[in-house]
Scaffold this motif. Structure first.
Motif, mmCIF file in Angstrom:
data_model
loop_
_atom_site.group_PDB
_atom_site.id
_atom_site.type_symbol
_atom_site.label_atom_id
_atom_site.label_comp_id
_atom_site.label_asym_id
_atom_site.label_seq_id
_atom_site.Cartn_x
_atom_site.Cartn_y
_atom_site.Cartn_z
ATOM 1 N N GLY A 51 53.773 115.556 52.544
ATOM 2 C CA GLY A 51 53.826 116.974 52.228
ATOM 3 C C GLY A 51 53.019 117.382 51.022
ATOM 4 N N SER A 52 52.898 118.702 50.862
ATOM 5 C CA SER A 52 52.222 119.304 49.704
ATOM 6 C C SER A 52 52.925 120.618 49.392
ATOM 7 C CB SER A 52 50.753 119.567 50.020
ATOM 8 O OG SER A 52 50.148 120.374 49.017
ATOM 9 N N PHE A 53 53.089 120.911 48.085
ATOM 10 C CA PHE A 53 53.694 122.184 47.708
ATOM 11 C C PHE A 53 52.706 123.335 47.862
ATOM 12 C CE2 PHE A 53 56.509 119.321 45.161
ATOM 13 C CZ PHE A 53 57.695 119.677 45.792
ATOM 14 N N ILE A 54 51.431 122.984 47.992
ATOM 15 C CA ILE A 54 50.378 123.985 48.157
ATOM 16 C C ILE A 54 49.795 123.876 49.567
ATOM 17 C CG2 ILE A 54 48.144 124.807 47.323
ATOM 18 C CD1 ILE A 54 48.826 123.508 44.628
ATOM 19 N N LYS A 55 49.558 125.017 50.204
ATOM 20 C CA LYS A 55 48.966 125.008 51.531
ATOM 21 C C LYS A 55 47.477 124.715 51.417
ATOM 22 C CE LYS A 55 48.625 127.708 55.794
ATOM 23 N NZ LYS A 55 48.924 129.007 56.461
ATOM 24 N N LYS A 56 47.070 123.592 51.958
ATOM 25 C CA LYS A 56 45.677 123.176 51.947
ATOM 26 C C LYS A 56 45.487 122.181 53.081
ATOM 27 C CE LYS A 56 46.619 119.386 48.710
ATOM 28 N NZ LYS A 56 46.276 118.723 47.423
ATOM 29 N N THR A 98 53.436 120.389 55.538
ATOM 30 C CA THR A 98 53.199 119.036 56.003
ATOM 31 C C THR A 98 51.944 118.981 56.857
ATOM 32 O OG1 THR A 98 54.196 117.127 57.146
ATOM 33 C CG2 THR A 98 54.649 119.307 58.061
ATOM 34 N N ASP A 99 51.454 117.786 57.106
ATOM 35 C CA ASP A 99 50.167 117.626 57.789
ATOM 36 C C ASP A 99 50.299 117.358 59.286
ATOM 37 O OD1 ASP A 99 51.277 115.127 57.602
ATOM 38 O OD2 ASP A 99 49.457 114.111 56.923
ATOM 39 N N SER A 100 51.520 117.406 59.808
ATOM 40 C CA SER A 100 51.699 117.105 61.230
ATOM 41 C C SER A 100 52.837 117.939 61.809
ATOM 42 C CB SER A 100 52.000 115.621 61.432
ATOM 43 O OG SER A 100 52.421 115.364 62.764
ATOM 44 N N LYS A 101 52.513 118.802 62.778
ATOM 45 C CA LYS A 101 53.565 119.587 63.410
ATOM 46 C C LYS A 101 54.464 118.706 64.280
ATOM 47 C CE LYS A 101 51.173 122.629 65.669
ATOM 48 N NZ LYS A 101 50.840 123.749 66.595
ATOM 49 N N ILE A 102 53.910 117.570 64.717
ATOM 50 C CA ILE A 102 54.719 116.631 65.515
ATOM 51 C C ILE A 102 55.766 115.961 64.627
ATOM 52 C CG2 ILE A 102 54.670 114.506 66.878
ATOM 53 C CD1 ILE A 102 51.844 115.312 67.777
ATOM 54 N N ASP A 103 55.337 115.474 63.457
ATOM 55 C CA ASP A 103 56.299 114.857 62.533
ATOM 56 C C ASP A 103 57.336 115.878 62.071
ATOM 57 O OD1 ASP A 103 55.009 112.460 62.752
ATOM 58 O OD2 ASP A 103 53.910 112.630 60.857
ATOM 59 N N LEU A 104 56.914 117.125 61.870
ATOM 60 C CA LEU A 104 57.835 118.176 61.467
ATOM 61 C C LEU A 104 58.854 118.438 62.568
ATOM 62 C CD1 LEU A 104 58.818 120.403 59.612
ATOM 63 C CD2 LEU A 104 56.987 121.871 60.488
ATOM 64 N N PHE A 105 58.393 118.434 63.809
ATOM 65 C CA PHE A 105 59.297 118.649 64.944
ATOM 66 C C PHE A 105 60.370 117.563 64.986
ATOM 67 C CE2 PHE A 105 60.684 117.862 69.277
ATOM 68 C CZ PHE A 105 60.970 119.131 69.745
ATOM 69 N N PHE A 106 59.959 116.316 64.823
ATOM 70 C CA PHE A 106 60.936 115.230 64.895
ATOM 71 C C PHE A 106 61.829 115.181 63.651
ATOM 72 C CE2 PHE A 106 58.015 113.567 68.199
ATOM 73 C CZ PHE A 106 58.948 113.482 69.220
ATOM 74 N N LEU A 107 61.370 115.731 62.532
ATOM 75 C CA LEU A 107 62.241 115.899 61.382
ATOM 76 C C LEU A 107 63.367 116.863 61.744
ATOM 77 C CD1 LEU A 107 62.874 115.491 58.323
ATOM 78 C CD2 LEU A 107 61.416 117.485 57.893
ATOM 79 N N GLU A 108 63.027 117.927 62.451
ATOM 80 C CA GLU A 108 64.041 118.869 62.914
ATOM 81 C C GLU A 108 65.045 118.187 63.837
ATOM 82 O OE1 GLU A 108 62.703 122.625 64.491
ATOM 83 O OE2 GLU A 108 60.850 122.526 63.335
ATOM 84 N N VAL A 109 64.543 117.360 64.733
ATOM 85 C CA VAL A 109 65.422 116.659 65.680
ATOM 86 C C VAL A 109 66.394 115.757 64.924
ATOM 87 C CG1 VAL A 109 65.518 114.984 67.564
ATOM 88 C CG2 VAL A 109 63.759 116.770 67.566
ATOM 89 N N GLN A 110 65.900 115.056 63.901
ATOM 90 C CA GLN A 110 66.750 114.149 63.134
ATOM 91 C C GLN A 110 67.705 114.913 62.214
ATOM 92 O OE1 GLN A 110 66.633 111.037 64.121
ATOM 93 N NE2 GLN A 110 64.887 111.566 65.414
ATOM 94 N N GLY A 111 67.298 116.076 61.747
ATOM 95 C CA GLY A 111 68.183 116.913 60.952
ATOM 96 C C GLY A 111 68.058 116.752 59.451
ATOM 97 N N SER A 112 67.446 115.668 58.993
ATOM 98 C CA SER A 112 67.242 115.455 57.558
ATOM 99 C C SER A 112 66.168 114.393 57.376
ATOM 100 C CB SER A 112 68.540 115.006 56.874
ATOM 101 O OG SER A 112 68.970 113.754 57.376
ATOM 102 N N GLY A 113 65.668 114.282 56.160
ATOM 103 C CA GLY A 113 64.637 113.285 55.907
ATOM 104 C C GLY A 113 64.092 113.396 54.503
ATOM 105 N N MET A 114 62.972 112.737 54.280
ATOM 106 C CA MET A 114 62.336 112.736 52.964
ATOM 107 C C MET A 114 60.894 113.200 53.107
ATOM 108 S SD MET A 114 62.164 109.619 50.173
ATOM 109 C CE MET A 114 60.996 108.599 51.078
ATOM 110 N N VAL A 115 60.426 113.954 52.125
ATOM 111 C CA VAL A 115 59.027 114.390 52.078
ATOM 112 C C VAL A 115 58.368 113.684 50.899
ATOM 113 C CG1 VAL A 115 57.438 116.326 51.932
ATOM 114 C CG2 VAL A 115 59.700 116.653 52.957
ATOM 115 N N SER A 116 57.284 112.967 51.166
ATOM 116 C CA SER A 116 56.555 112.278 50.094
ATOM 117 C C SER A 116 55.254 113.023 49.813
ATOM 118 C CB SER A 116 56.251 110.830 50.495
ATOM 119 O OG SER A 116 55.417 110.780 51.640
ATOM 120 N N PHE A 117 54.896 113.077 48.529
ATOM 121 C CA PHE A 117 53.727 113.833 48.101
ATOM 122 C C PHE A 117 52.642 112.897 47.562
ATOM 123 C CE2 PHE A 117 57.453 116.528 47.842
ATOM 124 C CZ PHE A 117 57.026 117.675 48.496
#
Length: 355
Positions: free
Chosen positions: A108-113, A175-194
């Motif tokens: 992830g990134s706190f800034i959209k880029k 985040t850099d992947s809509k697929i990873d974001l989707f599966f984060l939703e499925v799991q319900g929780s997780g960690m974002v690394s910067f």
């Protein structure tokens, strides 16, 4: 007659809003629990004691929470203090199902880029959640979600609509992947690394009100992946081979999960940090959160029979004999959870009526 009535009251207390026509809860015994003698009773008891930190578990098991902390013999404690009931569907053709979930890590990134362009949203300011219990007692545990347009409550935006417009919600990060974001939703929780090696934990805050629809089932119905091969891993492989159809498949699931930052790793609906392979998600309209369960299934090619605690829920977890097991955050957790789809037998432990 008195004993029968007491037994009925206890079952109703522990089995949420389950209706008689949907399921059967039949009397069983510890002798009928597969490989009960081989269970790690100490770990099972510790899981119960940990779950007793929750007020919901305390409400279900009352003084047994305190009594558990004084027990010198975990196996004897369970056998002395609890009765066993088997949970089964009235539909003889419907088998129980065990799946798994884990705590993923996304970038992830706190800034959209570029390439961090996919927003991880907090709960929208215009999302309205209505608890129907105060209006209809029979709809306990059900919520109506939507947004106000004029003087009407209308459905909140779908996944496709949210992606194609800005919504009134804080962006936690990108985040850099809509697929990873989707599966984060499925799991319900997780960690974002910067990129600076910092990280944050995120967990479920709310949901847009649309029913969860399985993209795995969609791909099977479309003939893209065979039923016996469907898994988290096979779906991700399919996306790599079919990038032009990613939106089509993801948007099939109109449900969207919104997140909030958390101070610790994955926690469930009881607010407790989840214990790998001891914490499970259930349908809370059938089984009360905080309940002690015993399951029999195949996990990672091995037969598993053990006590687990009902400490979480999930949009896809619906039905009487339906459980989703938490596996943690390791690579093995991702693999096993992604592949797990086992027949399931399930029991519940209730306090003895004379305690």
């Amino acid at each position: 007659m008195k004993n029968t009535l007491m037994l009925f009251v206890i079952i109703i207390l522990f089995l949420g809003c389950a209706k008689e026509e949907k399921s059967i809860f039949s009397s069983s015994s510890f002798e009928e629990l597969p490989r009960w003698q081989d269970e790690n009773h100490k770990k099972a008891l510790n899981s119960f004691i940990n779950s007793c930190k929750s007020k919901k578990t305390q409400k279900l098991y009352s003084h047994l929470c305190q009594k558990a902390t004084l027990s010198q013999n975990p196996k004897t404690f369970f056998e002395t203090e609890f009765d066993v009931f088997k949970i089964q569907s009235l539909d003889a053709n419907k088998k129980g199902l065990l799946t798994g979930y884990y705590e993923p890590t996304i970038r992830g990134s706190f800034i959209k880029k570029e390439p961090y362009i996919y927003p991880l949203y907090n709960e929208p300011n215009d999302l309205i959640s209505v608890d129907l219990t105060s209006i209809y007692a029979d709809l306990k545990n059900y919520r109506l979600r939507g947004r106000v347009v004029g003087n009407k409550l209308v459905p909140y935006y779908t996944r496709e609509q949210i992606e194609n417009q800005e919504i009134d919600a804080k962006v936690i990060c990108y985040t850099d992947s809509k697929i990873d974001l989707f599966f984060l939703e499925v799991q319900g929780s997780g960690m974002v690394s910067f990129e600076n090696e910092e990280s944050i934990f995120v967990g479920f805050a709310n949901q847009n009100g649309h029913k969860y629809s399985s993209i795995g089932k969609y791909l099977v119905e479309k003939g893209e992946i065979e039923q016996q091969l469907i898994s988290l891993q096979s779906i991700k492989k399919w996306f790599k081979k079919n990038p032009s159809r990613i939106d089509e498949v993801l948007n099939y699931n109109k449900s969207v999960v919104f997140f909030k930052e958390k101070k610790h790793s994955a926690s469930g609906s009881l607010g407790l940090v989840l214990t790998p392979e001891r914490s499970v998600a259930v349908d809370k309209n059938i089984i009360k959160l905080g309940s002690i369960l015993f399951l029999d299934a195949m996990i990672d090619g091995k037969k598993v029979d053990k006590i687990v605690m009902a400490e979480d829920t999930g949009g896809a977890i619906k039905g009487e004999v339906r459980v989703d097991m938490f596996f943690g955050s390791s690579k093995r957790a991702s693999r096993v959870a992604g592949e797990l789809k086992s027949d399931l037998k399930l029991w519940i432990l209730l306090p003895k009526e004379d305690n």
